[in-house]
Scaffold this active site. Structure first.
Site, PDB file in Angstrom:
ATOM      1  N   TYR A 155       0.851  -1.185   0.000  1.00 35.06           N
ATOM      2  CA  TYR A 155       0.000   0.000   0.000  1.00 35.06           C
ATOM      3  C   TYR A 155       0.891   1.241   0.000  1.00 35.06           C
ATOM      4  CZ  TYR A 155      -3.839  -3.082   1.518  1.00 35.06           C
ATOM      5  OH  TYR A 155      -4.773  -4.073   1.616  1.00 35.06           O
ATOM      6  N   HIS A 163      -6.663   1.226  -1.892  1.00 32.47           N
ATOM      7  CA  HIS A 163      -6.393  -0.195  -2.074  1.00 32.47           C
ATOM      8  C   HIS A 163      -4.905  -0.413  -2.331  1.00 32.47           C
ATOM      9  CE1 HIS A 163     -10.592  -1.422  -2.112  1.00 32.47           C
ATOM     10  NE2 HIS A 163     -10.860  -0.420  -2.935  1.00 32.47           N
ATOM     11  N   LYS A 210      -4.082  -4.862  -9.725  1.00 32.15           N
ATOM     12  CA  LYS A 210      -2.787  -4.721  -9.074  1.00 32.15           C
ATOM     13  C   LYS A 210      -1.693  -5.186 -10.019  1.00 32.15           C
ATOM     14  CE  LYS A 210      -4.573  -5.444  -4.390  1.00 32.15           C
ATOM     15  NZ  LYS A 210      -5.873  -4.925  -4.781  1.00 32.15           N
TER      16      LYS A 210
END
Length: 284
Positions: A155, A163, A210
């Site tokens: 993070y 997120h 991601k």
């Protein structure tokens, strides 16, 4: 002070420290009290339960002292926090703000003793800790990535605000360095990653928006030359911590994964992986 119990470390802290840990995303608050842990903590500190309750609240409450009588229940300002082994060793080894005690023997553990115990308790601790310390030193908030099938998630901001941006898979290379591919007996693991597993991880990372980072953790053998710890605790080529030209081969060979001095000899290499589609061009 922290208590090593099973594969977790428990600390009993006041409100200020609890807020600090929460802001840094270190550990998890465990609701309620644990009489067994409290008894062990009192045995280590040499204070009664009521004194221990007042001790952590010093400087945080209204200054009122508890009178004689039976020990009251823990006030809301005190709470148990559960730390992972990686978080606990980071506080102990890098920040020097934690003392660890063995839950069963009630004795303080040195840094070397903690490292050896953590390696025995968690066989993958070497690579998971190196990954944790490496990315923590870069300013990321590092959390477990087990939910996504990886080692860690990173993070850039507090998890309550954003997120995670990256998934990290730590891969331990068997007795290798970045400059050499010769095998060694320092680490007895295989560092290979099947292509199918890589594709699966990339697909999961893409679906959750991601990026996947492969973190190769290299443990050099006793013949790979000199090393020195950098700011993030991993090695780089050059002089050792004392300014010497490095340790000899016999010193390197004496180290194994149970020796905390292996940390300055570790190299890491980051590789960002993007999704590859069959039939697409192999280059951009």
């Amino acid at each position: 002070k922290g208590l090593l119990r099973s594969t977790s470390v428990w600390i009993y802290v006041g409100a200020k420290v609890s807020r600090c840990l929460g802001d840094c995303c270190i550990g998890r608050v465990m609701p309620g009290s644990d009489a067994v842990l409290t008894e062990a903590l009192c045995a280590i500190t040499g204070r009664s339960e009521s004194e221990e309750e007042r001790g952590a609240g010093e400087g945080e409450g209204d200054g009122k002292q508890q009178g004689p009588g039976p020990a009251p229940p823990p006030p809301p300002s005190r709470s148990w926090h559960r730390l992972s082994l990686e978080e606990a060793f980071f506080l102990l080894h890098c920040l020097h703000c934690l003392h660890l005690y063995d839950f069963h023997h009630r004795k303080r553990l040195s840094t070397q003793e903690c490292w050896a115990k953590f390696i025995d308790l968690q066989p993958q601790f070497l690579k998971t800790y190196v990954s944790y310390q490496h990315f923590r030193s870069q300013g990321y908030i590092v959390r477990s990535g087990i939910y996504y099938g990886c080692t860690h998630v990173l993070y850039e901001h507090h998890p309550s605000q954003a997120h995670a941006d990256n998934c990290v898979l730590a891969i331990l290379q068997q007795g290798r360095s970045k400059a050499s591919s010769r095998p060694s007996t320092v680490v007895e693991e295989s560092g290979g990653l099947p292509f199918e597993d890589l594709q699966s991880l990339v697909r999961v990372a893409v679906n959750v928006k991601k990026e996947l980072i492969l973190l190769y953790v290299f443990c050099p053998d006793g013949s790979t030359g000199t090393a020195t710890a950098t700011g993030d605790g991993v090695m780089s080529e050059g002089k050792d911590r004392d300014g010497k030209e490095g340790m000899g081969a016999e010193d390197h060979e004496a180290l194994d994964v149970h020796n905390v001095n292996i940390l300055p000899l570790i190299e890491v290499d980051e590789i960002k992986v993007t999704r590859w589609l069959p039939g697409s061009k192999p280059y951009g």
